[in-house]
Design a protein around this motif. Structure first.
Motif, PDB file in Angstrom:
ATOM      1  N   LEU A 151       0.676  -1.300  -0.113  1.00 43.69           N
ATOM      2  CA  LEU A 151      -0.115   0.412   0.009  1.00 43.69           C
ATOM      3  C   LEU A 151       1.038   1.673  -0.269  1.00 43.69           C
ATOM      4  O   LEU A 151       0.260   1.729  -0.647  1.00 43.69           O
ATOM      5  CB  LEU A 151      -1.155   0.587   1.124  1.00 43.69           C
ATOM      6  CG  LEU A 151      -1.901   1.252   1.429  1.00 43.69           C
ATOM      7  CD1 LEU A 151      -2.575   1.130   0.325  1.00 43.69           C
ATOM      8  CD2 LEU A 151      -2.777   0.937   2.989  1.00 43.69           C
ATOM      9  N   LEU A 152       1.769   1.481   0.371  1.00 43.43           N
ATOM     10  CA  LEU A 152       2.678   2.477   0.812  1.00 43.43           C
ATOM     11  C   LEU A 152       3.441   2.356  -0.530  1.00 43.43           C
ATOM     12  O   LEU A 152       3.599   3.934  -0.931  1.00 43.43           O
ATOM     13  CB  LEU A 152       3.574   2.217   1.869  1.00 43.43           C
ATOM     14  CG  LEU A 152       3.606   2.676   3.857  1.00 43.43           C
ATOM     15  CD1 LEU A 152       4.103   2.528   4.640  1.00 43.43           C
ATOM     16  CD2 LEU A 152       3.283   4.158   3.423  1.00 43.43           C
ATOM     17  N   LYS A 153       4.139   0.979  -1.061  1.00 43.79           N
ATOM     18  CA  LYS A 153       4.886   2.443  -2.208  1.00 43.79           C
ATOM     19  C   LYS A 153       3.921   2.253  -3.321  1.00 43.79           C
ATOM     20  O   LYS A 153       3.795   3.228  -3.858  1.00 43.79           O
ATOM     21  CB  LYS A 153       5.342   0.376  -2.792  1.00 43.79           C
ATOM     22  CG  LYS A 153       5.948   0.420  -4.080  1.00 43.79           C
ATOM     23  CD  LYS A 153       5.846  -1.511  -4.523  1.00 43.79           C
ATOM     24  CE  LYS A 153       6.688  -1.194  -6.333  1.00 43.79           C
ATOM     25  NZ  LYS A 153       6.657  -2.537  -6.319  1.00 43.79           N
ATOM     26  N   LEU A 158       1.406   6.688  -6.493  1.00 47.23           N
ATOM     27  CA  LEU A 158       0.572   7.747  -6.781  1.00 47.23           C
ATOM     28  C   LEU A 158       0.661   9.636  -6.151  1.00 47.23           C
ATOM     29  O   LEU A 158       0.015  10.695  -6.113  1.00 47.23           O
ATOM     30  CB  LEU A 158      -0.410   7.423  -5.947  1.00 47.23           C
ATOM     31  CG  LEU A 158      -1.565   6.001  -6.718  1.00 47.23           C
ATOM     32  CD1 LEU A 158      -2.423   5.803  -5.837  1.00 47.23           C
ATOM     33  CD2 LEU A 158      -2.120   6.718  -8.223  1.00 47.23           C
ATOM     34  N   GLN A 159       2.292   9.107  -5.210  1.00 46.28           N
ATOM     35  CA  GLN A 159       1.854  10.834  -4.988  1.00 46.28           C
ATOM     36  C   GLN A 159       1.535  11.250  -3.989  1.00 46.28           C
ATOM     37  O   GLN A 159       1.111  12.861  -4.014  1.00 46.28           O
ATOM     38  CB  GLN A 159       2.829  11.620  -7.020  1.00 46.28           C
ATOM     39  CG  GLN A 159       4.057  11.669  -7.322  1.00 46.28           C
ATOM     40  CD  GLN A 159       3.861  12.796  -8.945  1.00 46.28           C
ATOM     41  OE1 GLN A 159       2.900  13.671  -8.532  1.00 46.28           O
ATOM     42  NE2 GLN A 159       4.697  12.824  -9.307  1.00 46.28           N
ATOM     43  N   LEU A 160       1.189  10.947  -3.457  1.00 53.46           N
ATOM     44  CA  LEU A 160      -0.240  11.203  -2.105  1.00 53.46           C
ATOM     45  C   LEU A 160       0.830  10.664  -0.993  1.00 53.46           C
ATOM     46  O   LEU A 160       0.146  11.247  -0.041  1.00 53.46           O
ATOM     47  CB  LEU A 160      -0.889   9.389  -1.808  1.00 53.46           C
ATOM     48  CG  LEU A 160      -1.784   9.783  -3.221  1.00 53.46           C
ATOM     49  CD1 LEU A 160      -2.563   9.120  -3.052  1.00 53.46           C
ATOM     50  CD2 LEU A 160      -2.873  11.374  -2.927  1.00 53.46           C
ATOM     51  N   PRO A 162       3.861  12.588   0.827  1.00 50.07           N
ATOM     52  CA  PRO A 162       4.820  14.250   1.095  1.00 50.07           C
ATOM     53  C   PRO A 162       6.246  13.963   0.742  1.00 50.07           C
ATOM     54  O   PRO A 162       6.685  13.120   1.921  1.00 50.07           O
ATOM     55  CB  PRO A 162       4.630  14.659   2.456  1.00 50.07           C
ATOM     56  CG  PRO A 162       2.994  14.557   2.725  1.00 50.07           C
ATOM     57  CD  PRO A 162       2.898  12.525   2.106  1.00 50.07           C
ATOM     58  N   GLY A 163       7.075  14.324  -0.233  1.00 50.38           N
ATOM     59  CA  GLY A 163       8.275  13.930  -0.546  1.00 50.38           C
ATOM     60  C   GLY A 163       8.859  13.185  -1.245  1.00 50.38           C
ATOM     61  O   GLY A 163       9.804  12.464  -1.455  1.00 50.38           O
ATOM     62  N   GLN A 164       8.183  12.731  -2.148  1.00 51.76           N
ATOM     63  CA  GLN A 164       8.211  11.179  -2.483  1.00 51.76           C
ATOM     64  C   GLN A 164       8.129  11.873  -4.004  1.00 51.76           C
ATOM     65  O   GLN A 164       6.783  12.833  -4.375  1.00 51.76           O
ATOM     66  CB  GLN A 164       7.268  10.245  -2.662  1.00 51.76           C
ATOM     67  CG  GLN A 164       7.309   9.889  -0.465  1.00 51.76           C
ATOM     68  CD  GLN A 164       8.935   9.145  -0.500  1.00 51.76           C
ATOM     69  OE1 GLN A 164       9.249   8.684  -1.834  1.00 51.76           O
ATOM     70  NE2 GLN A 164       9.474   9.585   0.872  1.00 51.76           N
ATOM     71  N   GLY A 165       8.058  11.602  -4.935  1.00 53.90           N
ATOM     72  CA  GLY A 165       8.558  12.475  -6.636  1.00 53.90           C
ATOM     73  C   GLY A 165       8.625  11.728  -7.523  1.00 53.90           C
ATOM     74  O   GLY A 165       7.792  11.307  -8.291  1.00 53.90           O
TER      75      GLY A 165
END
Length: 165
Positions: A151-153, A158-160, A162-165
């Motif tokens: 789920l986290l992956k 999905l860029q949901l 924060p701080g993930q591009g």
């Protein structure tokens, strides 16, 4: 499905059924059978932008089905195996009183594992309130951990987060 829902048919409470109902509310005008955009909203009211994403992960125990609904300021997440139903529903939200998010059960099914903790961890990762329904085997911590990692992956993709591009 063992939930405290008022209606007895679990199939009426699948996330897909709920999504169809929500999409109909967003897409249909009152007193109309045609899907047309709503008229201009009064100032201060924003138009709803409901986003839904579903996927499946195959494991040794079987398929885990997921559904993520981005409601704008909060997320609704469902994960389950077997018959799709909403056996529990937790809401978790950050507060200024405690570093650990507050969590409550809106629908309770004691046989669904560690749903409260999962909802709290997700709030810490996504930075906004989470409503979560986890219908995973209660005595299978490995399946629950795998589901949370998957789920986290997907949330990162999905860029949901924060701080993930």
């Amino acid at each position: 499905c063992g939930s405290a829902l008022l209606l007895s048919d679990c199939r009426a409470h699948t996330p897909q059924d709920l999504t169809v109902g929500m999409q109909a509310d967003v897409a249909m005008q009152p007193d109309s059978n045609k899907a047309e955009p709503h008229a201009a909203q009064p100032s201060g009211i924003t138009e709803s932008r409901l986003k839904q994403h579903s996927f499946t992960e195959t494991t040794a125990e079987g398929d885990i089905h997921f559904q993520i609904i981005d409601l704008g300021r909060q997320l609704y997440i469902w994960a389950g195996m077997g018959t799709p139903c909403m056996g529990n529903l937790y809401t978790a939200i950050k507060t200024h009183m405690d570093p650990m998010p507050a969590v409550t059960s809106l629908l309770l099914d004691s046989a669904t594992g560690d749903g409260q903790s999962m909802a709290q961890r997700l709030v810490l990762r996504v930075g906004r309130p989470v409503m979560g329904s986890w219908n995973l085997p209660p005595n299978s911590p490995m399946t629950q951990a795998l589901a949370e990692r998957r789920l986290l992956k997907e949330l990162k993709a999905l860029q949901l987060v924060p701080g993930q591009g």
